[in-house]
Write a protein that holds these residues in place. Sequence first.
Motif, PDB file in Angstrom:
ATOM      1  N   LEU A   1       0.820  -1.203   0.000  1.00 35.15           N
ATOM      2  CA  LEU A   1       0.000   0.000   0.000  1.00 35.15           C
ATOM      3  C   LEU A   1       0.856   1.256   0.000  1.00 35.15           C
ATOM      4  CD1 LEU A   1      -2.829  -0.817   2.573  1.00 35.15           C
ATOM      5  CD2 LEU A   1      -2.968  -0.825   0.085  1.00 35.15           C
ATOM      6  N   CYS A   2       0.284   2.302  -0.509  1.00 36.88           N
ATOM      7  CA  CYS A   2       0.912   3.622  -0.498  1.00 36.88           C
ATOM      8  C   CYS A   2       1.163   4.017   0.961  1.00 36.88           C
ATOM      9  CB  CYS A   2      -0.023   4.628  -1.172  1.00 36.88           C
ATOM     10  SG  CYS A   2       0.474   6.346  -1.014  1.00 36.88           S
ATOM     11  N   VAL A   3       2.377   4.466   1.268  1.00 36.56           N
ATOM     12  CA  VAL A   3       2.705   4.825   2.654  1.00 36.56           C
ATOM     13  C   VAL A   3       2.090   6.156   3.073  1.00 36.56           C
ATOM     14  CG1 VAL A   3       4.858   3.511   2.682  1.00 36.56           C
ATOM     15  CG2 VAL A   3       4.889   5.916   2.048  1.00 36.56           C
ATOM     16  N   VAL A   4       1.564   6.909   2.109  1.00 41.38           N
ATOM     17  CA  VAL A   4       0.970   8.204   2.442  1.00 41.38           C
ATOM     18  C   VAL A   4      -0.515   8.041   2.761  1.00 41.38           C
ATOM     19  CG1 VAL A   4       0.508  10.545   1.623  1.00 41.38           C
ATOM     20  CG2 VAL A   4       2.655   9.421   1.028  1.00 41.38           C
ATOM     21  N   CYS A   5      -1.275   7.444   1.832  1.00 38.48           N
ATOM     22  CA  CYS A   5      -2.725   7.333   2.045  1.00 38.48           C
ATOM     23  C   CYS A   5      -3.136   5.995   2.666  1.00 38.48           C
ATOM     24  CB  CYS A   5      -3.478   7.547   0.728  1.00 38.48           C
ATOM     25  SG  CYS A   5      -3.271   6.214  -0.485  1.00 38.48           S
ATOM     26  N   ASN A   6      -2.284   4.986   2.570  1.00 39.69           N
ATOM     27  CA  ASN A   6      -2.575   3.646   3.089  1.00 39.69           C
ATOM     28  C   ASN A   6      -3.887   3.072   2.564  1.00 39.69           C
ATOM     29  OD1 ASN A   6      -0.257   3.170   4.731  1.00 39.69           O
ATOM     30  ND2 ASN A   6      -1.071   4.679   6.175  1.00 39.69           N
ATOM     31  N   ILE A   7      -4.274   3.478   1.355  1.00 38.86           N
ATOM     32  CA  ILE A   7      -5.519   2.996   0.760  1.00 38.86           C
ATOM     33  C   ILE A   7      -5.242   2.265  -0.550  1.00 38.86           C
ATOM     34  CG2 ILE A   7      -7.747   3.672  -0.227  1.00 38.86           C
ATOM     35  CD1 ILE A   7      -7.655   6.118   1.676  1.00 38.86           C
ATOM     36  N   THR A   8      -4.517   2.929  -1.418  1.00 42.30           N
ATOM     37  CA  THR A   8      -4.283   2.430  -2.762  1.00 42.30           C
ATOM     38  C   THR A   8      -2.944   1.706  -2.840  1.00 42.30           C
ATOM     39  OG1 THR A   8      -5.439   4.401  -3.539  1.00 42.30           O
ATOM     40  CG2 THR A   8      -4.251   3.143  -5.193  1.00 42.30           C
ATOM     41  N   GLU A   9      -2.883   0.706  -3.737  1.00 38.79           N
ATOM     42  CA  GLU A   9      -1.630  -0.020  -3.941  1.00 38.79           C
ATOM     43  C   GLU A   9      -0.582   0.931  -4.532  1.00 38.79           C
ATOM     44  OE1 GLU A   9       0.036  -3.789  -6.486  1.00 38.79           O
ATOM     45  OE2 GLU A   9      -2.068  -3.783  -5.887  1.00 38.79           O
ATOM     46  N   SER A  10       0.619   0.842  -4.009  1.00 39.24           N
ATOM     47  CA  SER A  10       1.684   1.733  -4.499  1.00 39.24           C
ATOM     48  C   SER A  10       2.187   1.241  -5.849  1.00 39.24           C
ATOM     49  CB  SER A  10       2.840   1.792  -3.502  1.00 39.24           C
ATOM     50  OG  SER A  10       3.440   0.523  -3.380  1.00 39.24           O
ATOM     51  N   LYS A  11       2.372   2.196  -6.762  1.00 37.09           N
ATOM     52  CA  LYS A  11       2.871   1.878  -8.092  1.00 37.09           C
ATOM     53  C   LYS A  11       4.231   2.528  -8.325  1.00 37.09           C
ATOM     54  CE  LYS A  11      -1.656   1.631 -10.260  1.00 37.09           C
ATOM     55  NZ  LYS A  11      -2.523   2.163 -11.305  1.00 37.09           N
ATOM     56  N   TYR A  12       4.608   3.465  -7.476  1.00 34.71           N
ATOM     57  CA  TYR A  12       5.808   4.258  -7.712  1.00 34.71           C
ATOM     58  C   TYR A  12       6.662   4.315  -6.455  1.00 34.71           C
ATOM     59  CZ  TYR A  12       2.434   5.820 -11.177  1.00 34.71           C
ATOM     60  OH  TYR A  12       1.480   5.847 -12.154  1.00 34.71           O
ATOM     61  N   ARG A  13       7.917   4.762  -6.658  1.00 30.62           N
ATOM     62  CA  ARG A  13       8.823   4.986  -5.531  1.00 30.62           C
ATOM     63  C   ARG A  13       9.473   6.342  -5.687  1.00 30.62           C
ATOM     64  NH1 ARG A  13      12.501  -0.252  -4.174  1.00 30.62           N
ATOM     65  NH2 ARG A  13      10.820  -1.609  -3.534  1.00 30.62           N
ATOM     66  N   CYS A  14       9.675   7.016  -4.586  1.00 29.72           N
ATOM     67  CA  CYS A  14      10.403   8.275  -4.592  1.00 29.72           C
ATOM     68  C   CYS A  14      11.818   7.979  -5.077  1.00 29.72           C
ATOM     69  CB  CYS A  14      10.442   8.882  -3.196  1.00 29.72           C
ATOM     70  SG  CYS A  14      11.502  10.341  -3.066  1.00 29.72           S
ATOM     71  N   PRO A  15      12.311   8.742  -6.061  1.00 30.07           N
ATOM     72  CA  PRO A  15      13.647   8.464  -6.571  1.00 30.07           C
ATOM     73  C   PRO A  15      14.760   8.714  -5.560  1.00 30.07           C
ATOM     74  CG  PRO A  15      12.747  10.458  -7.561  1.00 30.07           C
ATOM     75  CD  PRO A  15      11.656   9.852  -6.735  1.00 30.07           C
ATOM     76  N   LYS A  16      14.470   9.462  -4.521  1.00 31.35           N
ATOM     77  CA  LYS A  16      15.506   9.771  -3.533  1.00 31.35           C
ATOM     78  C   LYS A  16      15.473   8.834  -2.333  1.00 31.35           C
ATOM     79  CE  LYS A  16      15.956  14.542  -4.786  1.00 31.35           C
ATOM     80  NZ  LYS A  16      17.270  15.094  -4.793  1.00 31.35           N
ATOM     81  N   CYS A  17      14.293   8.643  -1.728  1.00 28.28           N
ATOM     82  CA  CYS A  17      14.224   7.863  -0.493  1.00 28.28           C
ATOM     83  C   CYS A  17      13.562   6.500  -0.673  1.00 28.28           C
ATOM     84  CB  CYS A  17      13.513   8.650   0.593  1.00 28.28           C
ATOM     85  SG  CYS A  17      11.741   8.919   0.286  1.00 28.28           S
ATOM     86  N   LYS A  18      13.058   6.226  -1.878  1.00 29.84           N
ATOM     87  CA  LYS A  18      12.436   4.939  -2.226  1.00 29.84           C
ATOM     88  C   LYS A  18      11.112   4.684  -1.503  1.00 29.84           C
ATOM     89  CE  LYS A  18      15.890   4.048  -4.887  1.00 29.84           C
ATOM     90  NZ  LYS A  18      15.856   4.655  -6.168  1.00 29.84           N
ATOM     91  N   THR A  19      10.521   5.725  -0.941  1.00 31.56           N
ATOM     92  CA  THR A  19       9.206   5.596  -0.316  1.00 31.56           C
ATOM     93  C   THR A  19       8.189   5.227  -1.385  1.00 31.56           C
ATOM     94  OG1 THR A  19       9.721   7.217   1.387  1.00 31.56           O
ATOM     95  CG2 THR A  19       7.398   6.870   0.921  1.00 31.56           C
TER      96      THR A  19
END
Length: 135
Positions: free
Chosen positions: A2-20
């Motif tokens: 899950l997305c670490v920000v909204c915790n609702i939707t499946e994450s599809k991306y990563r922050c290029p700097k911290c990999k969040t």
Amino acid sequence: MLCVVCNITESKYRCPKCKTRYCSGPCYKEHVCTVCDHPGEVQEIDVSYPKLQDLLFPTDDTVLPQMLEKLKESTHLCSMLTNPHLRDILVQVDSSEKVEKHIQAAMMEPIFTQFVDVCLSIVDPQENDSDSSMD
């Protein structure tokens, strides 16, 4: 995952700097980047490209950043990236913790192997010419 920000939707991306992991542009802008300490802010970086002899561990397969920049300029490559199936494969490979496994699976997809061939022909045109002369 899950997305670490909204915790609702499946994450599809990563922050290029911290990999969040995040799911969308709004969540990316909202996340707190642990590397640059600026939420969702992309910082401009002054890039001076190293020469091959300046790289720490160059190999015969090392591609200089100047050559990688040529990928952005390829209209053929840009048109290939409009294919949603190819983009899905690239996201899976990029976000995978088992990259080798996903690359092996991706190499079974003709669109991915064509994409790889185009990338290689751009970053190493002499190598591509010598391969085609062997046919």
